[in-house]
Design a protein around this motif. Structure first.
Motif, short mmCIF file in Angstrom:
data_model
loop_
_atom_site.label_atom_id
_atom_site.label_comp_id
_atom_site.label_asym_id
_atom_site.label_seq_id
_atom_site.Cartn_x
_atom_site.Cartn_y
_atom_site.Cartn_z
N LEU A 123 42.73 6.66 -4.86
CA LEU A 123 42.36 5.89 -3.66
C LEU A 123 41.75 6.79 -2.61
O LEU A 123 40.74 6.44 -1.98
CB LEU A 123 43.61 5.21 -3.09
CG LEU A 123 44.14 3.98 -3.83
CD1 LEU A 123 45.45 3.52 -3.21
CD2 LEU A 123 43.11 2.85 -3.81
N GLY A 124 42.35 7.96 -2.38
CA GLY A 124 41.80 8.88 -1.39
C GLY A 124 40.42 9.35 -1.77
O GLY A 124 39.51 9.41 -0.93
N ALA A 125 40.23 9.68 -3.04
CA ALA A 125 38.92 10.18 -3.50
C ALA A 125 37.86 9.10 -3.41
O ALA A 125 36.71 9.36 -3.02
CB ALA A 125 39.04 10.69 -4.93
N VAL A 126 38.22 7.88 -3.77
CA VAL A 126 37.26 6.77 -3.71
C VAL A 126 36.83 6.50 -2.28
O VAL A 126 35.65 6.23 -2.00
CB VAL A 126 37.88 5.50 -4.35
CG1 VAL A 126 37.08 4.25 -3.99
CG2 VAL A 126 37.97 5.66 -5.86
N ARG A 127 37.77 6.59 -1.34
CA ARG A 127 37.45 6.31 0.06
C ARG A 127 36.45 7.31 0.64
O ARG A 127 35.75 7.01 1.61
CB ARG A 127 38.73 6.33 0.91
CG ARG A 127 39.60 5.12 0.73
CD ARG A 127 38.95 3.87 1.27
NE ARG A 127 38.80 3.92 2.71
CZ ARG A 127 38.02 3.09 3.40
NH1 ARG A 127 37.30 2.18 2.78
NH2 ARG A 127 37.94 3.19 4.72
N THR A 128 36.39 8.52 0.08
CA THR A 128 35.46 9.53 0.61
C THR A 128 34.30 9.79 -0.35
O THR A 128 33.64 10.83 -0.27
CB THR A 128 36.20 10.84 0.91
OG1 THR A 128 36.86 11.31 -0.28
CG2 THR A 128 37.22 10.64 2.02
N ASP A 129 34.05 8.84 -1.25
CA ASP A 129 32.89 8.89 -2.15
C ASP A 129 32.88 10.14 -3.03
O ASP A 129 31.83 10.77 -3.25
CB ASP A 129 31.58 8.82 -1.35
CG ASP A 129 31.45 7.51 -0.58
OD1 ASP A 129 32.01 6.50 -1.04
OD2 ASP A 129 30.78 7.51 0.46
N ALA A 130 34.01 10.49 -3.58
CA ALA A 130 34.07 11.61 -4.53
C ALA A 130 33.36 11.21 -5.82
O ALA A 130 33.34 10.04 -6.20
CB ALA A 130 35.51 11.98 -4.82
N PRO A 131 32.75 12.16 -6.53
CA PRO A 131 32.09 11.85 -7.80
C PRO A 131 33.08 11.27 -8.81
O PRO A 131 34.27 11.56 -8.77
CB PRO A 131 31.56 13.21 -8.27
CG PRO A 131 31.51 14.06 -7.05
CD PRO A 131 32.61 13.58 -6.16
N GLU A 132 32.58 10.45 -9.73
CA GLU A 132 33.44 9.77 -10.68
C GLU A 132 34.24 10.75 -11.54
O GLU A 132 35.42 10.51 -11.83
CB GLU A 132 32.61 8.86 -11.59
CG GLU A 132 33.42 8.09 -12.63
CD GLU A 132 34.46 7.16 -12.02
OE1 GLU A 132 35.45 6.86 -12.73
OE2 GLU A 132 34.31 6.77 -10.85
N HIS A 133 33.61 11.86 -11.95
CA HIS A 133 34.36 12.80 -12.79
C HIS A 133 35.53 13.42 -12.02
O HIS A 133 36.55 13.78 -12.62
CB HIS A 133 33.43 13.88 -13.34
CG HIS A 133 32.99 14.91 -12.34
ND1 HIS A 133 31.91 14.72 -11.49
CD2 HIS A 133 33.50 16.14 -12.03
CE1 HIS A 133 31.76 15.78 -10.72
NE2 HIS A 133 32.72 16.66 -11.03
#
Length: 365
Positions: free
Chosen positions: A199-209
């Motif tokens: 959730l945290g990574a998705v909220r800050t547009d982290a790459p899918e990998h």
């Protein structure tokens, strides 16, 4: 080591992370504080003060806040301001706390986080509905955060509920009890930890990998975390762990050390099997089914009529090597978690993930 973990005397995962990076430390502290504010606001949305007291009951003691922290650490791997993950951190804790209300009913727990459990204070039905209320609030917050967050939250909630159901009904006749154990843990513990990071990574547009590497890390860390809990139930005193010693053993929960001991063919395990093979009903008359031993028999309460059964069973679990074997399985999971973390961009956030592995590795002692 740049990131390290120090535990407080109580084993309830009261902890401090020291990062060697003042900016990261400050961001995480601000993020956790902001998530706390969101959680208090959610509880206040129950306009009836009696309902607000019940649904906010487990927020007041504070708790570990591991999942909000993980959401904020996951956000460090993205391209946006990590503060965007504060709502995700609150969402992760909402789902987790909702599960605690349900778990305490299932386990007939008397305490949680150092206070009386909700079911002990207000009854099972009220505790279950309070958990459901929090899940509904989590769903609404997920809807505000977008389609990907909705997908993650709904998928993990499904896994969580399936894990709870699996724990209640036990393995199928002739089923593999160890496989059943890991399926329950994956749903009830690992999925929530992995979700927080994602959730945290998705909220800050982290790459899918990166999102996938965080998910893999979280799954393995979550399993290791639960195994450490299982071992603590047997080896740690209530004063040290902050939990009821032997609670899981006393109510017949098939923890990993118990399953390993019951499958042990050495003479040291014979007496343990004798203590654990005469099934008994739950004392409150609910008749809730408990998980089964490898031979398919139900696991009963361990306390003998003279009160010596529980400590004797715990001593036998240690003597037959079951706790050592469980600890080795836990360490293997931590190796896999570290491997996943090694696939992430190096930096303070990645070192925090390794430090959390160190924490879990020593948490069971």
């Amino acid at each position: 080591m740049v990131a390290s973990v120090r535990t407080e005397p109580r084993g309830s995962m009261a902890m401090e992370l020291t990062f060697g990076d003042p900016a990261l430390t400050a961001r995480l502290e601000r993020g956790v504080d902001a998530a706390e504010e969101r959680l208090r606001a959610v509880a206040a949305e129950a306009r009836d003060p009696r309902v607000a007291e019940i649904v906010g009951h487990l927020f007041a003691p504070g708790g570990k806040r591991l999942r909000p922290l993980l959401a904020l650490v996951g956000a460090e791997f993205g391209e946006r301001d990590p503060s965007a993950a504060v709502p995700a951190a609150a969402l992760a804790e909402l789902v987790h706390v909702a599960s605690l209300y349900h778990d305490d009913v299932m386990d007939q727990a008397r305490t949680r986080r150092g206070v009386a459990s909700a079911n002990a204070r207000w009854g099972n039905a009220t505790a279950v509905f309070a958990g459901n209320w929090l899940l509904s609030k989590a769903a609404r917050l997920a809807a505000e955060l977008g389609p990907e967050t909705i997908r993650l939250q709904s998928s993990v909630t499904n896994r969580l509920v399936m894990g709870q159901i699996r724990e209640l009904v036990g393995p199928s006749d002739g089923g593999d009890a160890l496989a059943h154990y890991f399926a329950v843990v994956a749903g009830k513990t690992a999925a929530l930890i992995a979700m927080a990071l994602q959730l945290g990574a998705v909220r800050t547009d982290a790459p899918e990998h990166v999102v996938q590497a965080l998910a893999e890390y979280g799954e393995h860390l979550g399993v290791a975390f639960q195994i450490a809990d299982d071992i603590l139930d047997i080896t740690s005193t209530s004063e040290v762990s902050g939990k009821e010693q032997g609670k899981d053993l006393a109510i017949g929960v098939a923890s990993l050390p118990v399953l390993l001991a019951l499958a042990d063919e050495r003479p040291e395990a014979d007496e343990l099997r004798a203590l654990l093979t005469a099934a008994t009903d739950a004392p409150d008359g609910t008749g809730l089914p408990r998980a089964a031993a490898p031979d398919g028999t139900a696991l009963p309460r361990a306390a003998a009529p003279d009160g010596t059964g529980l400590p004797r069973a715990a001593a036998l679990l240690r003597r037959c090597g079951a706790t050592a074997q469980a600890r080795a399985i836990m360490q293997a999971r931590l190796v896999r978690a570290r491997s996943a973390a090694n696939g992430l961009p190096d930096g303070p956030a990645a070192r925090v993930l390794h430090a959390l592995c160190d924490f879990v590795a020593h948490r069971d002692r």
